[in-house]
Design a protein around this motif. Structure first.
Motif, PDB file in Angstrom:
ATOM      1  N   ALA A  28      10.466  71.525  86.015  1.00 36.99           N
ATOM      2  CA  ALA A  28      10.572  70.410  85.062  1.00 36.99           C
ATOM      3  C   ALA A  28      11.940  70.428  84.381  1.00 36.99           C
ATOM      4  CB  ALA A  28       9.455  70.482  84.027  1.00 36.99           C
ATOM      5  N   ARG A  29      12.409  71.592  83.989  1.00 40.22           N
ATOM      6  CA  ARG A  29      13.732  71.682  83.367  1.00 40.22           C
ATOM      7  C   ARG A  29      14.819  71.259  84.351  1.00 40.22           C
ATOM      8  NH1 ARG A  29      11.300  76.343  80.832  1.00 40.22           N
ATOM      9  NH2 ARG A  29      12.273  77.753  82.341  1.00 40.22           N
ATOM     10  N   GLU A  30      14.695  71.661  85.598  1.00 38.91           N
ATOM     11  CA  GLU A  30      15.675  71.269  86.616  1.00 38.91           C
ATOM     12  C   GLU A  30      15.713  69.750  86.806  1.00 38.91           C
ATOM     13  OE1 GLU A  30      17.997  72.927  88.511  1.00 38.91           O
ATOM     14  OE2 GLU A  30      17.580  74.612  87.192  1.00 38.91           O
ATOM     15  N   PHE A  31      14.548  69.119  86.755  1.00 36.90           N
ATOM     16  CA  PHE A  31      14.466  67.671  86.931  1.00 36.90           C
ATOM     17  C   PHE A  31      14.710  66.908  85.625  1.00 36.90           C
ATOM     18  CE2 PHE A  31      12.627  68.755  90.980  1.00 36.90           C
ATOM     19  CZ  PHE A  31      12.942  67.681  91.794  1.00 36.90           C
ATOM     20  N   GLY A  32      14.785  67.629  84.502  1.00 32.46           N
ATOM     21  CA  GLY A  32      15.042  66.996  83.219  1.00 32.46           C
ATOM     22  C   GLY A  32      13.886  66.166  82.687  1.00 32.46           C
ATOM     23  N   ILE A  33      12.655  66.618  82.983  1.00 29.46           N
ATOM     24  CA  ILE A  33      11.473  65.901  82.487  1.00 29.46           C
ATOM     25  C   ILE A  33      10.680  66.810  81.543  1.00 29.46           C
ATOM     26  CG2 ILE A  33      11.294  64.331  84.451  1.00 29.46           C
ATOM     27  CD1 ILE A  33       9.048  66.124  85.557  1.00 29.46           C
ATOM     28  N   PRO A  34      10.002  66.229  80.557  1.00 28.84           N
ATOM     29  CA  PRO A  34       9.214  67.038  79.624  1.00 28.84           C
ATOM     30  C   PRO A  34       8.042  67.725  80.318  1.00 28.84           C
ATOM     31  CG  PRO A  34       9.319  64.730  78.905  1.00 28.84           C
ATOM     32  CD  PRO A  34       9.969  64.814  80.240  1.00 28.84           C
ATOM     33  N   ALA A  35       7.723  68.917  79.826  1.00 31.01           N
ATOM     34  CA  ALA A  35       6.564  69.648  80.333  1.00 31.01           C
ATOM     35  C   ALA A  35       5.840  70.321  79.177  1.00 31.01           C
ATOM     36  CB  ALA A  35       6.987  70.694  81.357  1.00 31.01           C
ATOM     37  N   VAL A  36       4.529  70.164  79.177  1.00 28.52           N
ATOM     38  CA  VAL A  36       3.662  70.863  78.221  1.00 28.52           C
ATOM     39  C   VAL A  36       2.664  71.638  79.065  1.00 28.52           C
ATOM     40  CG1 VAL A  36       2.060  70.665  76.300  1.00 28.52           C
ATOM     41  CG2 VAL A  36       3.966  69.052  76.495  1.00 28.52           C
ATOM     42  N   LEU A  37       2.714  72.952  78.951  1.00 30.91           N
ATOM     43  CA  LEU A  37       1.914  73.819  79.797  1.00 30.91           C
ATOM     44  C   LEU A  37       0.896  74.603  78.988  1.00 30.91           C
ATOM     45  CD1 LEU A  37       4.861  75.184  81.960  1.00 30.91           C
ATOM     46  CD2 LEU A  37       3.634  73.025  82.169  1.00 30.91           C
ATOM     47  N   GLY A  38      -0.088  75.153  79.688  1.00 34.93           N
ATOM     48  CA  GLY A  38      -1.121  75.917  79.010  1.00 34.93           C
ATOM     49  C   GLY A  38      -2.021  75.056  78.144  1.00 34.93           C
ATOM     50  N   VAL A  39      -2.227  73.804  78.561  1.00 35.03           N
ATOM     51  CA  VAL A  39      -3.116  72.895  77.825  1.00 35.03           C
ATOM     52  C   VAL A  39      -4.529  73.123  78.355  1.00 35.03           C
ATOM     53  CG1 VAL A  39      -3.640  70.518  77.209  1.00 35.03           C
ATOM     54  CG2 VAL A  39      -1.261  71.224  77.537  1.00 35.03           C
ATOM     55  N   ARG A  40      -5.267  73.889  77.618  1.00 38.81           N
ATOM     56  CA  ARG A  40      -6.608  74.296  78.042  1.00 38.81           C
ATOM     57  C   ARG A  40      -7.508  73.082  78.325  1.00 38.81           C
ATOM     58  NH1 ARG A  40      -9.663  79.357  76.106  1.00 38.81           N
ATOM     59  NH2 ARG A  40     -11.740  78.953  76.869  1.00 38.81           N
ATOM     60  N   ASP A  41      -8.138  73.090  79.498  1.00 39.34           N
ATOM     61  CA  ASP A  41      -9.101  72.054  79.912  1.00 39.34           C
ATOM     62  C   ASP A  41      -8.495  70.656  80.006  1.00 39.34           C
ATOM     63  OD1 ASP A  41     -11.206  73.958  80.057  1.00 39.34           O
ATOM     64  OD2 ASP A  41     -11.538  73.772  77.913  1.00 39.34           O
ATOM     65  N   ALA A  42      -7.196  70.549  80.253  1.00 40.89           N
ATOM     66  CA  ALA A  42      -6.553  69.232  80.333  1.00 40.89           C
ATOM     67  C   ALA A  42      -7.212  68.326  81.368  1.00 40.89           C
ATOM     68  CB  ALA A  42      -5.057  69.395  80.660  1.00 40.89           C
ATOM     69  N   LEU A  43      -7.615  68.886  82.506  1.00 42.75           N
ATOM     70  CA  LEU A  43      -8.235  68.064  83.554  1.00 42.75           C
ATOM     71  C   LEU A  43      -9.593  67.509  83.119  1.00 42.75           C
ATOM     72  CD1 LEU A  43      -7.256  70.212  86.648  1.00 42.75           C
ATOM     73  CD2 LEU A  43      -6.503  67.866  86.196  1.00 42.75           C
ATOM     74  N   ASP A  44     -10.261  68.203  82.205  1.00 42.84           N
ATOM     75  CA  ASP A  44     -11.554  67.731  81.695  1.00 42.84           C
ATOM     76  C   ASP A  44     -11.389  66.800  80.494  1.00 42.84           C
ATOM     77  OD1 ASP A  44     -13.056  69.212  83.567  1.00 42.84           O
ATOM     78  OD2 ASP A  44     -12.949  70.996  82.301  1.00 42.84           O
ATOM     79  N   LEU A  45     -10.374  67.045  79.682  1.00 46.55           N
ATOM     80  CA  LEU A  45     -10.208  66.283  78.447  1.00 46.55           C
ATOM     81  C   LEU A  45      -9.471  64.963  78.628  1.00 46.55           C
ATOM     82  CD1 LEU A  45      -9.292  69.274  76.123  1.00 46.55           C
ATOM     83  CD2 LEU A  45     -11.475  68.055  76.234  1.00 46.55           C
ATOM     84  N   LEU A  46      -8.663  64.863  79.686  1.00 48.31           N
ATOM     85  CA  LEU A  46      -7.898  63.644  79.933  1.00 48.31           C
ATOM     86  C   LEU A  46      -8.571  62.807  81.010  1.00 48.31           C
ATOM     87  CD1 LEU A  46      -4.334  65.209  79.812  1.00 48.31           C
ATOM     88  CD2 LEU A  46      -5.509  63.921  78.006  1.00 48.31           C
TER      89      LEU A  46
END
Length: 110
Positions: free
Chosen positions: A71-89
């Motif tokens: 993500a840093r190489e591509f210059g895009i934002p990244a938020v990692l370690g978001v617990r249960d993101a696949l279930d909550l979103l």
């Protein structure tokens, strides 16, 4: 109502986009330019999606994970370690990502 999820801000910047919940390489064809990649984790096979993504959200990982580095190489934002993101979103939900603050805001709530 807005829902805010927290994680590790691993690549700075802000982005808006539709949540695209991707569980594995067999789902890559559903991903479209400008989507926010939401997944459990990434590895080198996922790299082509970073060129199309407005941002990345993962359930695991930190500052030195594959998702953070790419993500840093591509210059895009990244938020990692978001617990249960696949279930909550929800697929297609509008998201606001803040890679500096480590927040994922679900616009309109779930």
């Amino acid at each position: 109502m807005m829902t805010i999820l927290n994680g590790v801000g691993a690549s700075t910047g802000r982005a808006l986009g539709a949540a695209r919940l991707i569980h594995g390489p067999d789902e890559f064809s559903r991903f479209q330019a400008g989507d926010v990649l939401v997944c459990r984790t990434t590895d080198p096979a996922w790299t082509p999606l970073f060129g199309m993504a407005s941002a990345v959200v993962t359930e695991t990982g930190g500052m030195l994970s594959h998702a953070a580095i790419v993500a840093r190489e591509f210059g895009i934002p990244a938020v990692l370690g978001v617990r249960d993101a696949l279930d909550l979103l929800t697929e297609g939900a509008p998201l606001a990502i803040d890679g500096a603050q480590g927040t994922v805001t679900l616009m309109g709530g779930k």
